[in-house]
Design a protein around this motif. Sequence first.
Motif, PDB file in Angstrom:
ATOM      1  N   GLY A 186       0.807  -1.209   0.000  1.00 47.79           N
ATOM      2  CA  GLY A 186       0.000   0.000   0.000  1.00 47.79           C
ATOM      3  C   GLY A 186       0.843   1.264   0.000  1.00 47.79           C
ATOM      4  N   THR A 187       1.944   1.247   0.749  1.00 52.14           N
ATOM      5  CA  THR A 187       2.830   2.413   0.811  1.00 52.14           C
ATOM      6  C   THR A 187       3.490   2.671  -0.534  1.00 52.14           C
ATOM      7  N   GLN A 188       3.967   1.609  -1.164  1.00 49.88           N
ATOM      8  CA  GLN A 188       4.594   1.757  -2.478  1.00 49.88           C
ATOM      9  C   GLN A 188       3.570   2.210  -3.522  1.00 49.88           C
ATOM     10  N   LEU A 189       2.354   1.671  -3.437  1.00 49.43           N
ATOM     11  CA  LEU A 189       1.305   2.046  -4.387  1.00 49.43           C
ATOM     12  C   LEU A 189       0.933   3.514  -4.218  1.00 49.43           C
ATOM     13  N   ASP A 190       0.828   3.951  -2.977  1.00 50.29           N
ATOM     14  CA  ASP A 190       0.525   5.348  -2.679  1.00 50.29           C
ATOM     15  C   ASP A 190       1.577   6.260  -3.303  1.00 50.29           C
ATOM     16  N   PHE A 219      -6.927   8.646  -1.506  1.00 51.26           N
ATOM     17  CA  PHE A 219      -7.456   9.012  -0.189  1.00 51.26           C
ATOM     18  C   PHE A 219      -7.901   7.787   0.614  1.00 51.26           C
ATOM     19  N   PRO A 220      -8.777   6.904   0.082  1.00 49.91           N
ATOM     20  CA  PRO A 220      -9.157   5.713   0.866  1.00 49.91           C
ATOM     21  C   PRO A 220      -7.980   4.765   1.104  1.00 49.91           C
ATOM     22  N   LEU A 221      -7.017   4.740   0.169  1.00 49.13           N
ATOM     23  CA  LEU A 221      -5.837   3.900   0.362  1.00 49.13           C
ATOM     24  C   LEU A 221      -5.053   4.360   1.584  1.00 49.13           C
ATOM     25  N   ARG A 222      -4.903   5.648   1.745  1.00 44.44           N
ATOM     26  CA  ARG A 222      -4.178   6.180   2.901  1.00 44.44           C
ATOM     27  C   ARG A 222      -4.940   5.916   4.199  1.00 44.44           C
ATOM     28  N   GLN A 223      -6.251   5.941   4.121  1.00 41.61           N
ATOM     29  CA  GLN A 223      -7.054   5.608   5.296  1.00 41.61           C
ATOM     30  C   GLN A 223      -6.828   4.157   5.694  1.00 41.61           C
ATOM     31  N   ARG A 224      -6.763   3.278   4.693  1.00 39.93           N
ATOM     32  CA  ARG A 224      -6.513   1.866   4.957  1.00 39.93           C
ATOM     33  C   ARG A 224      -5.131   1.675   5.591  1.00 39.93           C
ATOM     34  N   LEU A 225      -4.157   2.404   5.097  1.00 41.17           N
ATOM     35  CA  LEU A 225      -2.804   2.296   5.625  1.00 41.17           C
ATOM     36  C   LEU A 225      -2.730   2.744   7.085  1.00 41.17           C
ATOM     37  N   MET A 226      -3.487   3.782   7.423  1.00 41.34           N
ATOM     38  CA  MET A 226      -3.538   4.237   8.820  1.00 41.34           C
ATOM     39  C   MET A 226      -4.136   3.148   9.702  1.00 41.34           C
ATOM     40  N   ASP A 227      -5.197   2.504   9.208  1.00 36.63           N
ATOM     41  CA  ASP A 227      -5.821   1.408   9.959  1.00 36.63           C
ATOM     42  C   ASP A 227      -4.832   0.253  10.126  1.00 36.63           C
ATOM     43  N   PHE A 228      -4.110  -0.052   9.061  1.00 36.34           N
ATOM     44  CA  PHE A 228      -3.120  -1.130   9.111  1.00 36.34           C
ATOM     45  C   PHE A 228      -2.043  -0.839  10.144  1.00 36.34           C
ATOM     46  N   GLN A 229      -1.566   0.401  10.179  1.00 36.96           N
ATOM     47  CA  GLN A 229      -0.505   0.772  11.107  1.00 36.96           C
ATOM     48  C   GLN A 229      -0.972   0.627  12.556  1.00 36.96           C
ATOM     49  N   GLN A 230      -2.202   1.026  12.814  1.00 38.71           N
ATOM     50  CA  GLN A 230      -2.748   0.894  14.162  1.00 38.71           C
ATOM     51  C   GLN A 230      -2.874  -0.577  14.549  1.00 38.71           C
ATOM     52  N   LEU A 231      -3.364  -1.386  13.598  1.00 44.47           N
ATOM     53  CA  LEU A 231      -3.509  -2.812  13.858  1.00 44.47           C
ATOM     54  C   LEU A 231      -2.152  -3.475  14.036  1.00 44.47           C
TER      55      LEU A 231
END
Length: 256
Positions: A186-190, A219-231
């Motif tokens: 996700g980070t590389q894709l962003d 925008f939704p990709l970055r939201q997903r990444l934030m969720d992933f980082q928290q998890l």
Amino acid sequence: MSGFTLDLPNTEEIKKEVAAELAPTSEEKTVIAGAVKDKADQIMGVDLDSLAERREFVQVVETFGSDIVRQSQAKNSILQKRMGEFGKAGGESGEVAKGLEELSVKMRDLDPSGLDFTKTGVLGKVFNPIRRYFERFKTADAEIAGIVKTLEKGRNTLKNDNTTLEIEQAAMRDLTKQLTQKIELGTQLDSYLANAVENAKVSGESEERIKFVEEEIIFPLRQRLMDFQQLLVVNQQGIIAMEVIRKNNLELIRAV
């Protein structure tokens, strides 16, 4: 019991070990980079006139990693309950530690090095130091036997606990490893899409395409990444907590 300590394992060291073990390898990053380029090119080439295709891309991003998130949350819920059982005050590890301390005190009390077995004279005959020592030893023998029996029972329980912890930890490590790969992808894709959008702006690409990629993909990709980082933090904390208890149990088992 030389070398025995009740100090907990170093949490910071375990944290570093866990992070290093679960991070994507350079080979995995290379594979991910190749996949990212292909996926990003597909997104940038979306058919803006096809509502179905646009929805497909959006849905893929919005559900990105959902299976890993769901499994991790379920596993964390179970682990939270089990960790409470393993680490609760007065649990088996606490009883074993208490038993080891009691045994240590008893053995120190029976240490004959401080006694003078050569004492003679009237008092030596009346209060024979050898006889008194072995009377005390006989009295303590039954207590020591009881402590040892309790320790052996506790040791077996801790071994079983560690087996369970190792199984649960292996499952959590696998999920977390997959999660770190999702984060890397996700980070590389962003990053790739952000650069592609900037290039599209410079080259005069349609505003509709740029808006679609920025608002409905990035925008939704970055939201997903934030969720992933928290998890990821939650998963790592679970792994670390299990490792601390496992190593502490192992020290107690060895001490017994």
